[in-house]
Design a protein around this motif. Structure first.
Motif, PDB file in Angstrom:
ATOM      1  N   VAL A 276       9.227  -3.112   4.033  1.00  0.00           N
ATOM      2  CA  VAL A 276       7.833  -3.347   4.434  1.00  0.00           C
ATOM      3  C   VAL A 276       6.919  -4.254   5.293  1.00  0.00           C
ATOM      4  N   LEU A 277       7.232  -5.375   4.296  1.00  0.00           N
ATOM      5  CA  LEU A 277       6.915  -6.712   4.757  1.00  0.00           C
ATOM      6  C   LEU A 277       7.822  -6.988   5.991  1.00  0.00           C
ATOM      7  N   GLU A 278       8.515  -6.920   6.516  1.00  0.00           N
ATOM      8  CA  GLU A 278       9.222  -7.339   7.539  1.00  0.00           C
ATOM      9  C   GLU A 278       9.237  -6.829   8.781  1.00  0.00           C
ATOM     10  N   THR A 279       8.624  -5.062   8.447  1.00  0.00           N
ATOM     11  CA  THR A 279       7.924  -4.646   9.742  1.00  0.00           C
ATOM     12  C   THR A 279       7.326  -4.839  10.291  1.00  0.00           C
ATOM     13  N   ILE A 280       5.609  -5.352   9.030  1.00  0.00           N
ATOM     14  CA  ILE A 280       4.655  -5.724   9.307  1.00  0.00           C
ATOM     15  C   ILE A 280       4.303  -7.152  10.258  1.00  0.00           C
TER      16      ILE A 280
ATOM     17  N   GLU B 222      -6.134  -8.241  19.554  1.00  0.00           N
ATOM     18  CA  GLU B 222      -7.284  -8.317  18.526  1.00  0.00           C
ATOM     19  C   GLU B 222      -6.279  -8.169  17.077  1.00  0.00           C
ATOM     20  N   ASP B 223      -6.619  -8.759  16.382  1.00  0.00           N
ATOM     21  CA  ASP B 223      -5.939  -7.796  14.769  1.00  0.00           C
ATOM     22  C   ASP B 223      -4.723  -7.443  15.019  1.00  0.00           C
ATOM     23  N   ALA B 224      -4.260  -8.003  15.392  1.00  0.00           N
ATOM     24  CA  ALA B 224      -2.500  -7.947  15.617  1.00  0.00           C
ATOM     25  C   ALA B 224      -2.353  -6.529  13.955  1.00  0.00           C
ATOM     26  N   ARG B 225      -2.360  -7.790  13.325  1.00  0.00           N
ATOM     27  CA  ARG B 225      -1.925  -7.730  11.914  1.00  0.00           C
ATOM     28  C   ARG B 225      -2.645  -6.493  11.455  1.00  0.00           C
ATOM     29  N   ARG B 226      -3.581  -6.490  11.069  1.00  0.00           N
ATOM     30  CA  ARG B 226      -4.556  -5.366  10.317  1.00  0.00           C
ATOM     31  C   ARG B 226      -4.392  -4.167  11.784  1.00  0.00           C
ATOM     32  N   ASN B 227      -4.025  -4.034  12.528  1.00  0.00           N
ATOM     33  CA  ASN B 227      -3.381  -2.691  13.468  1.00  0.00           C
ATOM     34  C   ASN B 227      -2.466  -2.735  12.861  1.00  0.00           C
ATOM     35  N   MET B 228      -0.996  -3.537  13.104  1.00  0.00           N
ATOM     36  CA  MET B 228      -0.029  -2.831  12.816  1.00  0.00           C
ATOM     37  C   MET B 228      -0.145  -2.549  10.983  1.00  0.00           C
ATOM     38  N   GLU B 229      -0.357  -2.816  10.076  1.00  0.00           N
ATOM     39  CA  GLU B 229      -0.997  -1.859   8.827  1.00  0.00           C
ATOM     40  C   GLU B 229      -1.573  -0.408   8.523  1.00  0.00           C
ATOM     41  N   HIS B 230      -2.304  -0.373   9.385  1.00  0.00           N
ATOM     42  CA  HIS B 230      -2.629   0.849  10.072  1.00  0.00           C
ATOM     43  C   HIS B 230      -1.908   1.628  10.111  1.00  0.00           C
ATOM     44  N   LEU B 231      -1.261   1.127  11.437  1.00  0.00           N
ATOM     45  CA  LEU B 231      -0.335   2.813  12.417  1.00  0.00           C
ATOM     46  C   LEU B 231       1.196   2.482  10.842  1.00  0.00           C
ATOM     47  N   LEU B 232       1.504   1.063  10.389  1.00  0.00           N
ATOM     48  CA  LEU B 232       2.434   1.912   9.531  1.00  0.00           C
ATOM     49  C   LEU B 232       2.382   2.692   8.159  1.00  0.00           C
ATOM     50  N   ALA B 233       1.078   1.855   7.642  1.00  0.00           N
ATOM     51  CA  ALA B 233       0.383   2.589   6.615  1.00  0.00           C
ATOM     52  C   ALA B 233      -0.108   4.213   6.747  1.00  0.00           C
TER      53      ALA B 233
END
Length: 278
Positions: A4-8, A21-32
């Motif tokens: 999960v962490l590597e994917t994020i 913008e705010d790429a990590r938060r976006n990625m977390e939302h997509l994975l969740a």
């Protein structure tokens, strides 16, 4: 297999390189979203390996976001004032400032059953929230776009909000009666700013964004017309552009309004004109 962490981390780098913008938060939302869990739950399973069955569709979601499709459209929902609304290209994606407008209206409106009008309701975010927060009141919601109103109806059903009337029309053309509160988040972006906007805004309906060369065309029609639909002592509340406060105050004054006050948003911008019918 990736965790999960590597994917994020990998997805966040990919989005950041593409200007999101705010790429990590976006990625977390997509994975969740792909995993069917809450975003915060990801933090308890960073070491969990992900199967290709999850990674393949996630790549498609990631590709859409890299093409600047709004996150809310990909997820199909947006949280506003503690409620999850359906969100797609039929209506404007709500801005955080509009939640501030809701707070201000609720604080200023009398604590009694009210007739409220949401002019230019779009997806229904503003009017449905007021209806949910003031269930003893009736909220009339108006928009010129039938597409937007179809989204409003779906949101009303989803949230089980019944104290609303939904009307199609251009401003007040199909409205009868008078109101204690009129709220409006009408288009206020100047047409000349279209090329300067973030790519995500290109997925919002142009009808909900632009209003002439200075962004005030619709407000010049709406403000004087709204005076005749307010009860004595009634409240008018609006959201406007960052540099429009003085122009709008003059429109309100020339239309007969009293107690004109433009409140600032959390960034210190004069954003929310309030006025009363004498």
């Amino acid at each position: 297999m990736k965790t999960v962490l590597e994917t994020i981390n990998g997805g966040a780098q990919y989005l950041e390189k593409r200007g999101v913008e705010d790429a990590r938060r976006n990625m977390e939302h997509l994975l969740a979203f792909q995993l069917g869990c809450g975003r915060m739950q990801l933090y308890t399973q960073f070491d969990k390996p992900l199967e290709e069955a999850d990674l393949a569709p996630l790549r498609e979601l990631l590709k859409k976001r890299s093409e600047r499709v709004p996150l809310q459209h990909i997820l199909g929902s947006v949280t506003f004032y503690g409620r999850d609304f359906i969100c797609d290209g039929r209506g404007l994606i709500p801005r955080p400032e509009t939640e501030e407008l809701v707070e201000m209206i609720l604080a200023k409106a009398p604590q009694k059953p009210l007739e409220i009008l949401d002019m230019g309701c779009g997806s229904g975010i503003l009017g449905l929230t007021l209806a949910a927060e003031r269930p003893e009141s009736t909220v009339t919601m108006v928009d010129v776009s039938e597409d937007a109103l179809s989204l409003t109806r779906e949101n009303a059903v989803k949230l089980q909000i019944e104290n609303v009337r939904i009307i199609q029309g251009n401003l007040f053309e199909n409205i009868a009666g008078s109101f204690d509160v009129i709220a409006a988040n009408l288009p206020y972006v100047p047409t000349g700013e279209q090329q300067e906007m973030e790519p995500e805004l290109g997925f919002d309906p142009a009808l909900a964004l632009f209003s002439g060369e200075d962004g005030l065309d619709l407000l010049r029609q709406f403000i004087p017309a709204s005076f005749g639909f307010l009860n004595p002592g009634g409240l008018l509340a609006m959201e406007i552009g960052h540099d429009q406060a003085s122009h709008v105050a003059r429109l309100l004054e020339s239309s007969g309004f009293a107690e004109i006050d433009t409140l600032k948003d959390l960034s210190g911008i004069a954003r929310f004109p309030f006025a009363k019918h004498p």
